[in-house]
Motif scaffolding. Structure first.
Motif, PDB file in Angstrom:
ATOM      1  N   ALA A  43      30.496  50.756 -25.490  1.00  0.00           N
ATOM      2  CA  ALA A  43      30.201  52.053 -24.671  1.00  0.00           C
ATOM      3  C   ALA A  43      31.639  52.715 -24.487  1.00  0.00           C
ATOM      4  O   ALA A  43      31.892  53.792 -24.338  1.00  0.00           O
ATOM      5  CB  ALA A  43      29.849  51.410 -23.493  1.00  0.00           C
ATOM      6  N   LYS A  44      32.814  52.074 -24.260  1.00  0.00           N
ATOM      7  CA  LYS A  44      33.983  52.474 -23.975  1.00  0.00           C
ATOM      8  C   LYS A  44      34.877  53.114 -25.138  1.00  0.00           C
ATOM      9  O   LYS A  44      35.706  53.658 -25.127  1.00  0.00           O
ATOM     10  CB  LYS A  44      34.930  51.505 -23.134  1.00  0.00           C
ATOM     11  CG  LYS A  44      34.601  51.232 -21.959  1.00  0.00           C
ATOM     12  CD  LYS A  44      35.599  50.480 -21.221  1.00  0.00           C
ATOM     13  CE  LYS A  44      36.976  51.401 -21.103  1.00  0.00           C
ATOM     14  NZ  LYS A  44      37.884  50.825 -19.820  1.00  0.00           N
ATOM     15  N   GLY A  45      34.423  52.548 -26.387  1.00  0.00           N
ATOM     16  CA  GLY A  45      35.417  52.544 -27.374  1.00  0.00           C
ATOM     17  C   GLY A  45      36.761  51.902 -27.579  1.00  0.00           C
ATOM     18  O   GLY A  45      37.498  52.425 -27.846  1.00  0.00           O
ATOM     19  N   ARG A  46      36.568  50.795 -26.720  1.00  0.00           N
ATOM     20  CA  ARG A  46      37.833  49.957 -26.596  1.00  0.00           C
ATOM     21  C   ARG A  46      37.923  49.016 -27.601  1.00  0.00           C
ATOM     22  O   ARG A  46      37.029  48.373 -27.958  1.00  0.00           O
ATOM     23  CB  ARG A  46      37.410  49.444 -25.208  1.00  0.00           C
ATOM     24  CG  ARG A  46      38.415  48.089 -24.729  1.00  0.00           C
ATOM     25  CD  ARG A  46      38.048  47.838 -23.327  1.00  0.00           C
ATOM     26  NE  ARG A  46      39.033  46.822 -22.781  1.00  0.00           N
ATOM     27  CZ  ARG A  46      39.588  46.896 -21.696  1.00  0.00           C
ATOM     28  NH1 ARG A  46      39.642  47.960 -20.892  1.00  0.00           N
ATOM     29  NH2 ARG A  46      40.407  45.942 -21.171  1.00  0.00           N
ATOM     30  N   PRO A  47      39.278  48.846 -27.911  1.00  0.00           N
ATOM     31  CA  PRO A  47      39.478  47.800 -29.005  1.00  0.00           C
ATOM     32  C   PRO A  47      39.297  46.608 -28.367  1.00  0.00           C
ATOM     33  O   PRO A  47      39.431  45.993 -27.411  1.00  0.00           O
ATOM     34  CB  PRO A  47      41.188  47.949 -29.323  1.00  0.00           C
ATOM     35  CG  PRO A  47      41.639  48.661 -28.382  1.00  0.00           C
ATOM     36  CD  PRO A  47      40.492  49.472 -27.586  1.00  0.00           C
ATOM     37  N   PRO A 152      35.737  46.211 -17.145  1.00  0.00           N
ATOM     38  CA  PRO A 152      36.951  47.103 -17.096  1.00  0.00           C
ATOM     39  C   PRO A 152      36.566  48.360 -16.485  1.00  0.00           C
ATOM     40  O   PRO A 152      35.453  48.559 -15.991  1.00  0.00           O
ATOM     41  CB  PRO A 152      36.863  47.499 -18.734  1.00  0.00           C
ATOM     42  CG  PRO A 152      35.584  47.425 -19.318  1.00  0.00           C
ATOM     43  CD  PRO A 152      34.628  46.440 -18.254  1.00  0.00           C
ATOM     44  N   SER A 153      37.544  49.332 -16.342  1.00  0.00           N
ATOM     45  CA  SER A 153      37.514  50.444 -15.673  1.00  0.00           C
ATOM     46  C   SER A 153      36.186  51.142 -16.638  1.00  0.00           C
ATOM     47  O   SER A 153      36.167  51.200 -17.829  1.00  0.00           O
ATOM     48  CB  SER A 153      38.629  51.418 -15.518  1.00  0.00           C
ATOM     49  OG  SER A 153      39.289  51.406 -16.794  1.00  0.00           O
ATOM     50  N   ALA A 154      35.518  52.180 -15.955  1.00  0.00           N
ATOM     51  CA  ALA A 154      34.421  52.635 -16.522  1.00  0.00           C
ATOM     52  C   ALA A 154      34.678  53.912 -17.029  1.00  0.00           C
ATOM     53  O   ALA A 154      33.781  54.973 -16.840  1.00  0.00           O
ATOM     54  CB  ALA A 154      33.238  52.632 -15.560  1.00  0.00           C
ATOM     55  N   ASN A 155      35.628  54.108 -17.812  1.00  0.00           N
ATOM     56  CA  ASN A 155      36.113  55.243 -18.471  1.00  0.00           C
ATOM     57  C   ASN A 155      35.996  55.091 -19.960  1.00  0.00           C
ATOM     58  O   ASN A 155      36.067  54.070 -20.406  1.00  0.00           O
ATOM     59  CB  ASN A 155      37.291  55.814 -17.957  1.00  0.00           C
ATOM     60  CG  ASN A 155      38.413  54.357 -18.175  1.00  0.00           C
ATOM     61  OD1 ASN A 155      38.324  53.827 -17.281  1.00  0.00           O
ATOM     62  ND2 ASN A 155      39.323  54.495 -19.217  1.00  0.00           N
ATOM     63  N   ARG A 156      36.098  56.339 -20.928  1.00  0.00           N
ATOM     64  CA  ARG A 156      36.396  56.240 -22.144  1.00  0.00           C
ATOM     65  C   ARG A 156      37.763  55.415 -22.352  1.00  0.00           C
ATOM     66  O   ARG A 156      38.491  55.569 -21.504  1.00  0.00           O
ATOM     67  CB  ARG A 156      36.332  57.554 -22.677  1.00  0.00           C
ATOM     68  CG  ARG A 156      35.210  58.147 -23.239  1.00  0.00           C
ATOM     69  CD  ARG A 156      35.428  59.435 -23.902  1.00  0.00           C
ATOM     70  NE  ARG A 156      35.990  60.687 -23.091  1.00  0.00           N
ATOM     71  CZ  ARG A 156      37.089  61.040 -23.114  1.00  0.00           C
ATOM     72  NH1 ARG A 156      38.151  60.817 -24.041  1.00  0.00           N
ATOM     73  NH2 ARG A 156      37.402  62.119 -22.313  1.00  0.00           N
ATOM     74  N   VAL A 160      41.570  58.680 -17.972  1.00  0.00           N
ATOM     75  CA  VAL A 160      41.794  58.496 -16.825  1.00  0.00           C
ATOM     76  C   VAL A 160      40.701  57.612 -16.132  1.00  0.00           C
ATOM     77  O   VAL A 160      39.693  57.956 -16.367  1.00  0.00           O
ATOM     78  CB  VAL A 160      41.824  59.895 -16.010  1.00  0.00           C
ATOM     79  CG1 VAL A 160      42.179  59.692 -14.453  1.00  0.00           C
ATOM     80  CG2 VAL A 160      43.152  60.673 -16.473  1.00  0.00           C
ATOM     81  N   SER A 161      40.973  56.655 -15.430  1.00  0.00           N
ATOM     82  CA  SER A 161      39.907  55.657 -14.786  1.00  0.00           C
ATOM     83  C   SER A 161      39.063  56.270 -13.846  1.00  0.00           C
ATOM     84  O   SER A 161      39.715  57.639 -13.191  1.00  0.00           O
ATOM     85  CB  SER A 161      40.664  54.557 -13.885  1.00  0.00           C
ATOM     86  OG  SER A 161      41.007  53.682 -15.023  1.00  0.00           O
ATOM     87  N   PRO A 162      37.799  56.029 -13.540  1.00  0.00           N
ATOM     88  CA  PRO A 162      37.031  56.750 -12.771  1.00  0.00           C
ATOM     89  C   PRO A 162      36.991  56.390 -11.269  1.00  0.00           C
ATOM     90  O   PRO A 162      36.977  55.342 -10.818  1.00  0.00           O
ATOM     91  CB  PRO A 162      35.364  56.549 -13.344  1.00  0.00           C
ATOM     92  CG  PRO A 162      35.607  55.278 -13.867  1.00  0.00           C
ATOM     93  CD  PRO A 162      37.056  55.010 -14.227  1.00  0.00           C
ATOM     94  N   ARG A 244      50.191  54.744 -24.193  1.00  0.00           N
ATOM     95  CA  ARG A 244      49.580  55.688 -23.848  1.00  0.00           C
ATOM     96  C   ARG A 244      48.187  55.300 -23.412  1.00  0.00           C
ATOM     97  O   ARG A 244      47.334  54.771 -23.965  1.00  0.00           O
ATOM     98  CB  ARG A 244      49.201  56.812 -25.080  1.00  0.00           C
ATOM     99  CG  ARG A 244      48.438  58.183 -24.338  1.00  0.00           C
ATOM    100  CD  ARG A 244      48.488  59.248 -25.331  1.00  0.00           C
ATOM    101  NE  ARG A 244      47.489  60.211 -24.996  1.00  0.00           N
ATOM    102  CZ  ARG A 244      47.645  61.340 -24.298  1.00  0.00           C
ATOM    103  NH1 ARG A 244      48.711  61.256 -23.758  1.00  0.00           N
ATOM    104  NH2 ARG A 244      46.717  61.942 -24.271  1.00  0.00           N
ATOM    105  N   HIS A 245      47.999  55.526 -21.937  1.00  0.00           N
ATOM    106  CA  HIS A 245      46.773  55.060 -21.225  1.00  0.00           C
ATOM    107  C   HIS A 245      46.690  55.858 -19.978  1.00  0.00           C
ATOM    108  O   HIS A 245      47.668  56.535 -19.650  1.00  0.00           O
ATOM    109  CB  HIS A 245      47.126  53.628 -20.948  1.00  0.00           C
ATOM    110  CG  HIS A 245      45.910  52.532 -21.018  1.00  0.00           C
ATOM    111  ND1 HIS A 245      45.768  51.868 -22.088  1.00  0.00           N
ATOM    112  CD2 HIS A 245      44.906  52.371 -20.337  1.00  0.00           C
ATOM    113  CE1 HIS A 245      44.734  51.120 -21.916  1.00  0.00           C
ATOM    114  NE2 HIS A 245      44.067  51.534 -20.681  1.00  0.00           N
ATOM    115  N   TYR A 246      45.586  55.957 -19.260  1.00  0.00           N
ATOM    116  CA  TYR A 246      45.453  56.520 -18.118  1.00  0.00           C
ATOM    117  C   TYR A 246      45.785  57.776 -18.295  1.00  0.00           C
ATOM    118  O   TYR A 246      46.556  58.629 -17.695  1.00  0.00           O
ATOM    119  CB  TYR A 246      46.279  56.137 -16.983  1.00  0.00           C
ATOM    120  CG  TYR A 246      46.159  54.440 -16.977  1.00  0.00           C
ATOM    121  CD1 TYR A 246      45.306  54.106 -16.118  1.00  0.00           C
ATOM    122  CD2 TYR A 246      47.082  53.731 -17.569  1.00  0.00           C
ATOM    123  CE1 TYR A 246      45.075  52.590 -16.158  1.00  0.00           C
ATOM    124  CE2 TYR A 246      47.286  52.495 -17.413  1.00  0.00           C
ATOM    125  CZ  TYR A 246      46.225  51.794 -16.597  1.00  0.00           C
ATOM    126  OH  TYR A 246      45.774  50.494 -16.574  1.00  0.00           O
TER     127      TYR A 246
HETATM  128 MG    MG Z   1      41.191  50.743 -17.829  1.00  0.00          MG
END
Ligand code: MG
Ligand code: TXA
Length: 350
Positions: A43-47, A152-156, A160-162, A244-246
């Motif tokens: 859902a997040k596209g997280r590695p 995890p935080s519920a963002n792509r 930026v975190s929601p 690069r994050h957030y």
């Molecule tokens: Mg996060």
């Protein structure tokens, strides 16, 4: 069925539930179910090499004896349930102090992985990050589901975190089965991630609990992972320390002071760029011609700035800013977490 009962059922059935915590909204699934965990990454596209935090609550940990006992009854219960592994006496004593002081709250502790935690949660590692959030909705969800919840935080991924339910909808929409709305979050930046297992504890991510507070409770100096990164080619101690994050969509510029911010604003505006300003209330009242400037007011204190930062970045993004400008803050107290997020958000994709 109440929203909460419905969400708890969804967790038990291996589905995804977004829920508020005191820091940011989380995207939760049953931490004991590898199939459910996989859905979070999708859902997040997280590695898959970025491990998740497991959220727990007092209700099913505390057949609690005396909170002053060592090891803390939470540690015993987590071990008994196969969520964490064995700890030395020194580790137990140290963790007991931290738990007594900061749980529930924005402190995530890195602990040995227990046998019931799937490797997908820990990105294949032997440690698991555990946190007891302070938000009543988060605690009620964990209690009602009867399960530890990885979230995890519920963002792509990388975004930026929601800090509101609407941010979660904007980022993840239909990818989440249930979104529990608890209003805007109170702290606004993520939890502090601390590894207190080695002789010298190390902060892997600055967050809602400050380095100063941790050092005070442990009566020990604590290492800062930033010190390890400088000019260092060793593997990152926490995969979440991706450069690069957030990041907002706009280019984020951190200026050393207010005069530099105004100069940069004039220059970009003169060259036809759409610029958004993140300002304290005092800066806003000192900005000439504020009416013509796209801006968002963060408030006054570090607490205000932390609480409003992500909403501000998202608001200026949606308003079409190509560049976002903000002044640097001292890296003290919550300033460390805020500056950490700003600097990562400012790293342009390579
Ligand atoms: Mg996060
Ligand atoms: O405030 C928060 O912590 C929020 C709310 C939802 O609880 N959660 C959150 O999760 O920020 P996430 O996935 O966005 O960030 C988790 C951080 C990452 O930096 C990750 O690398 C680190 O925790 N982490 C997780 N497990 C770890 C481990 N075993 N060892 C070291 N770092 C770990």
């Amino acid at each position: 069925m109440s929203d909460l009962a419905y969400a708890a059922k969804a967790i038990r059935e291996g589905r995804l539930v977004a829920f508020p915590t005191e820091t940011v909204y989380g995207l939760g699934a049953n931490a004991l179910d590898a199939k459910a965990i996989r859905k979070i990454f999708e859902a997040k596209g997280r590695p898959l090499n970025d491990p998740l935090i497991v959220h727990v609550c007092p209700d099913w940990l505390a057949e609690a004896g005396n909170g002053a006992a060592t090891p803390h009854p939470y540690l015993e219960a987590l071990h008994r349930r196969g969520i964490i592994g064995a700890l030395t006496e020194v580790q137990q004593a140290r963790l007991t102090r931290l738990i007594n002081q900061f749980w529930p709250g924005p402190l995530t502790l890195v602990l040995p992985r227990g046998e019931h935690i799937p490797l997908l949660v820990t990105a294949g590692g032997n440690t698991v990050a555990i946190r007891m959030p302070q938000h009543p909705v988060a605690l009620a969800l964990i209690a009602a589901s009867g399960l530890p919840i990885a979230a995890p935080s519920a963002n792509r991924f990388g975004h930026v975190s929601p800090t509101t339910a609407q941010h979660v909808r904007d980022d993840l929409g239909e990818r989440v089965d249930v979104i529990l709305d608890g209003g805007p979050t109170s702290i606004g930046v993520e939890s502090t991630v601390l590894n207190a297992l080695p002789d010298v504890p190390i902060i892997l991510r600055h967050g809602g609990v400050t380095k100063e507070q941790i050092e005070h409770v442990l009566t020990l100096p604590v290492l800062d992972s930033r010190a390890l990164r400088e000019g260092d080619t060793a593997p990152l101690p926490s995969p979440g320390l991706l450069e690069r994050h957030y990041a907002p969509d706009a280019a984020l510029h951190i200026l050393p002071d207010f005069a530099a911010l105004l100069a940069q604003w004039r220059e970009l505006t003169a060259s036809g760029q759409a610029v958004g300003l993140l300002l304290t209330r005092a800066q806003a009242s000192a900005t000439p011609d504020l009416a013509s400037a796209q801006h968002y007011i963060l408030g006054e204190t570090l607490e205000d700035i932390a609480r409003n930062l992500y909403a501000g970045l998202r608001a200026l993004d949606s308003a079409g800013a190509g560049h976002i400008l903000m002044c640097a803050l001292p890296r003290l107290g919550l300033g460390a977490a805020i500056m950490d997020r700003l600097q990562r958000g400012a790293v342009r994709s390579k």
